[in-house]
Design a protein around this motif. Structure first.
Motif, PDB file in Angstrom:
ATOM      1  N   GLU A 192       5.589   1.467   2.144  1.00 49.03           N
ATOM      2  CA  GLU A 192       5.079  -0.074   2.117  1.00 49.03           C
ATOM      3  C   GLU A 192       5.355  -1.035   3.146  1.00 49.03           C
ATOM      4  O   GLU A 192       4.369  -1.637   3.595  1.00 49.03           O
ATOM      5  CB  GLU A 192       5.689  -0.663   0.718  1.00 49.03           C
ATOM      6  N   THR A 193       6.286  -0.738   3.897  1.00 48.50           N
ATOM      7  CA  THR A 193       6.774  -1.640   5.072  1.00 48.50           C
ATOM      8  C   THR A 193       5.994  -1.259   6.221  1.00 48.50           C
ATOM      9  O   THR A 193       5.904  -1.762   7.134  1.00 48.50           O
ATOM     10  CB  THR A 193       8.359  -1.436   5.362  1.00 48.50           C
TER      11      THR A 193
ATOM     12  N   THR B 123       9.256  -2.750  -2.913  1.00 44.40           N
ATOM     13  CA  THR B 123       8.568  -2.422  -1.790  1.00 44.40           C
ATOM     14  C   THR B 123       9.276  -1.437  -0.917  1.00 44.40           C
ATOM     15  O   THR B 123       8.790  -0.745   0.052  1.00 44.40           O
ATOM     16  CB  THR B 123       8.396  -3.676  -1.044  1.00 44.40           C
TER      17      THR B 123
ATOM     18  N   ALA C 284       3.944  -5.784   1.231  1.00 49.79           N
ATOM     19  CA  ALA C 284       4.509  -5.266   2.243  1.00 49.79           C
ATOM     20  C   ALA C 284       5.796  -5.856   3.129  1.00 49.79           C
ATOM     21  O   ALA C 284       6.481  -5.233   3.816  1.00 49.79           O
ATOM     22  CB  ALA C 284       3.537  -4.760   3.381  1.00 49.79           C
TER      23      ALA C 284
ATOM     24  N   VAL D  57       2.605  -0.904   6.188  1.00 50.09           N
ATOM     25  CA  VAL D  57       1.219  -1.238   6.302  1.00 50.09           C
ATOM     26  C   VAL D  57       1.068  -2.368   7.110  1.00 50.09           C
ATOM     27  O   VAL D  57       1.574  -3.226   7.046  1.00 50.09           O
ATOM     28  CB  VAL D  57       1.025  -1.654   4.842  1.00 50.09           C
TER      29      VAL D  57
ATOM     30  N   ARG E  36      -1.175   3.959  -4.863  1.00 54.38           N
ATOM     31  CA  ARG E  36      -0.002   3.353  -4.369  1.00 54.38           C
ATOM     32  C   ARG E  36       1.250   3.530  -5.463  1.00 54.38           C
ATOM     33  O   ARG E  36       0.687   3.868  -6.647  1.00 54.38           O
ATOM     34  CB  ARG E  36       0.068   1.974  -4.608  1.00 54.38           C
TER      35      ARG E  36
ATOM     36  N   ARG F  16       2.112   4.375   0.043  1.00 55.68           N
ATOM     37  CA  ARG F  16       0.586   4.159  -0.003  1.00 55.68           C
ATOM     38  C   ARG F  16       0.066   5.724   0.430  1.00 55.68           C
ATOM     39  O   ARG F  16       0.522   6.059   1.514  1.00 55.68           O
ATOM     40  CB  ARG F  16      -0.038   3.215   0.940  1.00 55.68           C
TER      41      ARG F  16
END
Length: 186
Positions: A9-10, A52, A45, A12, A71, A57
Motif C-alpha cells: 500500500e505504501t 495500510t 497509502a 502506490v 486490494r 494491491r
C-alpha cells in the motif's frame, strides 16, 4: 496470462493510483470520479495504520494499462466473544473489455493466497454483487448481522453497501451472530 504484480500500500504512486482509479471507474457503476478515487487511494497509502501497513494491491498489466486489480488488508472484527483477524478483499475488478479471459479469477486467487501464508489471517471477509463468481473460488455467503461501532452517526447500521457478504475459504468455521466490522466497509 500475466502473473499479478504486488505492491505494498505504501508503494502506490500517484501514477499507479490513477491507473487503478481509471480501471475501477470503468468496472463499477458509481458516481465516484477518477480524481476522487485517486485521492482515496493515495490517502490510504499515506496513512500509517495497521490496515495500510498490511495493505497489498494486486495488479495485472497489459502494456501501460491495468486490466485487473484487487486490494487486500488486515482488519480485526469483533464477534460476540472473540476478535477475528480477517483479510479484507476489496476493489476486485477487471477491464470490461477483457472480461471472460479469467483475469478476475486470477487476481482474486492471487490475493486470497495470503490466507494460506504464515502470519496472515486464516479467513477473508468481503462484500460482493457477484456471489456466484466467488463460490467457484471456494467462498461462501455468511448471514451475520454486521455493524460498525466506530460509526458515531449510526453504530448499529449495516456498514456494507452490498447485500452479500462472503468468507474464504468456504470451510472456515465462521461464527454466528452479530459481527462488528470495526470500521467502514471495503
Amino acid at each position: 496470462m500475466n502473473n499479478p504484480d504486488i505492491y505494498l500500500e505504501t508503494e502506490v504512486t500517484p501514477e499507479l493510483a490513477k491507473l487503478i482509479a481509471i480501471l475501477a471507474c470503468r468496472s463499477f457503476t458509481s458516481q465516484t470520479t477518477v480524481d476522487e478515487r485517486v485521492a482515496t487511494i493515495l490517502t490510504a497509502a499515506q496513512n500509517d495504520t495497521p490496515e495500510t501497513i498490511t495493505g497489498r494491491r494486486f495488479v495485472i498489466w497489459e502494456g501501460d494499462s491495468i486490466v485487473a486489480h484487487a486490494r487486500t488488508f488486515v482488519r480485526v472484527v469483533n464477534a460476540a466473544d472473540a476478535k477475528i483477524p480477517v483479510l479484507a478483499l476489496a476493489t476486485v475488478c477487471s477491464d470490461p473489455g477483457q472480461r471472460g479471459k479469467g483475469l478476475g479469477a486470477l487476481i482474486t486467487r492471487k490475493a486470497l493466497e495470503l490466507v494460506q501464508q504464515v502470519g496472515w489471517p486464516d479467513v477473508s471477509l468481503f462484500q460482493t454483487t457477484v456471489p456466484g463468481f466467488y463460490e467457484k473460488l471456494n467462498c461462501r455467503i455468511v448471514g451475520n448481522r454486521f455493524v460498525n461501532r466506530l460509526n458515531i452517526e449510526n453504530a448499529e447500521a449495516n456498514p456494507w453497501r452490498n447485500d452479500t457478504v462472503m468468507v474464504y475459504p468456504a470451510e472456515f468455521s465462521w461464527p454466528d451472530g452479530l459481527i462488528d466490522l470495526n470500521g467502514p466497509d471495503y
